[in-house]
Scaffold this motif. Sequence first.
Motif, mmCIF file in Angstrom:
data_model
loop_
_atom_site.group_PDB
_atom_site.id
_atom_site.type_symbol
_atom_site.label_atom_id
_atom_site.label_comp_id
_atom_site.label_asym_id
_atom_site.label_seq_id
_atom_site.Cartn_x
_atom_site.Cartn_y
_atom_site.Cartn_z
ATOM 1 N N ARG A 243 41.304 35.689 -12.415
ATOM 2 C CA ARG A 243 41.483 34.424 -11.705
ATOM 3 C C ARG A 243 40.151 33.867 -11.214
ATOM 4 N N LEU A 244 39.203 34.745 -10.878
ATOM 5 C CA LEU A 244 37.872 34.279 -10.490
ATOM 6 C C LEU A 244 37.171 33.602 -11.670
ATOM 7 N N ILE A 245 37.248 34.224 -12.849
ATOM 8 C CA ILE A 245 36.607 33.643 -14.036
ATOM 9 C C ILE A 245 37.298 32.351 -14.432
ATOM 10 N N SER A 251 36.372 24.932 -12.451
ATOM 11 C CA SER A 251 35.429 24.171 -11.641
ATOM 12 C C SER A 251 34.395 23.471 -12.512
ATOM 13 N N ILE A 252 33.862 24.186 -13.506
ATOM 14 C CA ILE A 252 32.873 23.592 -14.400
ATOM 15 C C ILE A 252 33.481 22.436 -15.181
ATOM 16 N N ASN A 253 34.717 22.598 -15.654
ATOM 17 C CA ASN A 253 35.373 21.516 -16.390
ATOM 18 C C ASN A 253 35.630 20.296 -15.508
ATOM 19 N N ILE A 254 35.903 20.509 -14.239
ATOM 20 C CA ILE A 254 36.085 19.379 -13.315
ATOM 21 C C ILE A 254 34.763 18.639 -13.148
ATOM 22 N N HIS A 255 33.652 19.372 -13.022
ATOM 23 C CA HIS A 255 32.341 18.713 -12.899
ATOM 24 C C HIS A 255 32.055 17.868 -14.129
ATOM 25 N N MET A 256 32.371 18.407 -15.324
ATOM 26 C CA MET A 256 32.133 17.659 -16.560
ATOM 27 C C MET A 256 32.962 16.374 -16.604
ATOM 28 N N LEU A 301 39.613 31.053 -6.194
ATOM 29 C CA LEU A 301 38.170 31.305 -6.160
ATOM 30 C C LEU A 301 37.555 30.750 -4.878
ATOM 31 N N TYR A 302 37.991 29.569 -4.463
ATOM 32 C CA TYR A 302 37.485 28.971 -3.220
ATOM 33 C C TYR A 302 37.753 29.904 -2.040
ATOM 34 N N ASN A 440 24.839 27.382 -3.466
ATOM 35 C CA ASN A 440 25.014 26.322 -4.458
ATOM 36 C C ASN A 440 26.260 26.539 -5.307
ATOM 37 N N ALA A 441 26.576 27.790 -5.619
ATOM 38 C CA ALA A 441 27.795 28.070 -6.374
ATOM 39 C C ALA A 441 29.023 27.684 -5.562
ATOM 40 N N PHE A 442 29.018 28.028 -4.267
ATOM 41 C CA PHE A 442 30.143 27.613 -3.434
ATOM 42 C C PHE A 442 30.166 26.092 -3.281
#
Length: 463
Positions: A243-245, A251-256, A301-302, A440-442
């Motif tokens: 679930r963390l991965i 999260s990365i896909n949301i940024h994109m 993850l949050y 920065n990751a958080f």
Amino acid sequence: MKLSVFLTTVSLSILPVSGSTPAERGCFCQVTGSLDDCACDVETIDAFNNNQLYPKLQSLLESDYFRFYKVNLNKACPFWTDNSHCGLSDCAVKPCSPDEVPEGIRSGRHNKYSAEANEQLDDCEKAKHLGAVNVSLSKETREALQDWNKHDDEAERFCVTDDEASPDSQYVDLLLNPERYTGYKGPEAWKIWNSIYEENCFKPHIMKRPLNPVTFYSGKGSEVKTFNSWLEGQCVEKRTFFRLISGLHSSINIHMSARYLLGENWFQREWGHNVSAFQQRFDSELTSGEGPKRLRNLYFLYLIELRVLAKVLPFFQQPSFRLYTGQLEQDQKHKDLLTDVLQLANSFPLHFDETSLFAGDKMEAAKLKEDIRLAFMNISRIMDCMGCFKCRLWGKLQTQGLGTALKVLFSERQIEALPRSSIRQPTFQLNRQEIVSLFNAFGRISTSIRELKTFRSLLAKMH
């Protein structure tokens, strides 16, 4: 209709499920209520992050201490020999020139203590040994101790770190190289995430069939169902790891999707929210029901990383700790802001309970923890296989941040034993690279939670 017309200010409130549009329900109808393996719920996280934590955290990450990250983007991929690189301009990363980085960061004095604190420590040690017996160590013993300390430090790490002394390591200004859509996609990008999920997420051996690249990347088709079906029958530790991965991937896909190139002409480029790209990854129908589960994993993850910020508060409260850049007034101001952020995180009422992890037989728990540590080490190595340098930068930073979070989460006894004065050196350490990547990751995860509110509003307005 152009997507850019929807880039409007939206309300802080969460749209209710009842009365919502079909498009909105497609992504969000299952992203509500309590989370598995947690005592918390989605709505509490939304309100806490968007109204309280997000603004302070973003302000902190704009400070000099947190905006400069040293990274080696020229490492060879350790798993396959295809080293083709993205030729698109948006894949490039602009490193800093030496005079752009504050002297206090470049000098290396930031790593553990300020010069003043080091002088205090040296004076105390000298006074302590005046008139005492000769306690100096031989050269061989000192070298052996250094090897032991290095081994102990490596045993605590959950990710591979770059050698800051390497000539290939350069400082990057994260504010000038933002994470956004670069055009890097297709089989090469699929290969990265397929390697992560297939080889490092404790997939049951009975599931041999590889995923189709197009299916994996776009989220279309029934094969995607296999991802979360891996969780069935797995222990809580392996469920947590997956679930963390998955949350990081979401999260990365949301940024994109939130910083997408919507259009360009000879004098400007327009970046904004691409609702179609978001739906492709998270709509329930387009992902065979997987999209909402991915978003719920983001919230999970949050919660994990929020718990880490609460646990690591004593480390940053040490008298000897400084956010040292050489600008003393600003450094103190940002240290105060850092403390505010950590105390706010500590005040959250429904933290994740990590005592449920590795609570069984000690030998089995130790082996499982080591298996997870090594799996995450592997994932951090895979980031050096990214063909897009900007993707590589943010992938390495976010995996190092999550790896640092796991290190903190499982160092409770060392953190509790931290000294109350600057005289004794602490046994638990975080270097500047770990600190910068952790926050920065958080910050990226916090931004993703904030962006979900915008996508809710955009989906509602489209219909």
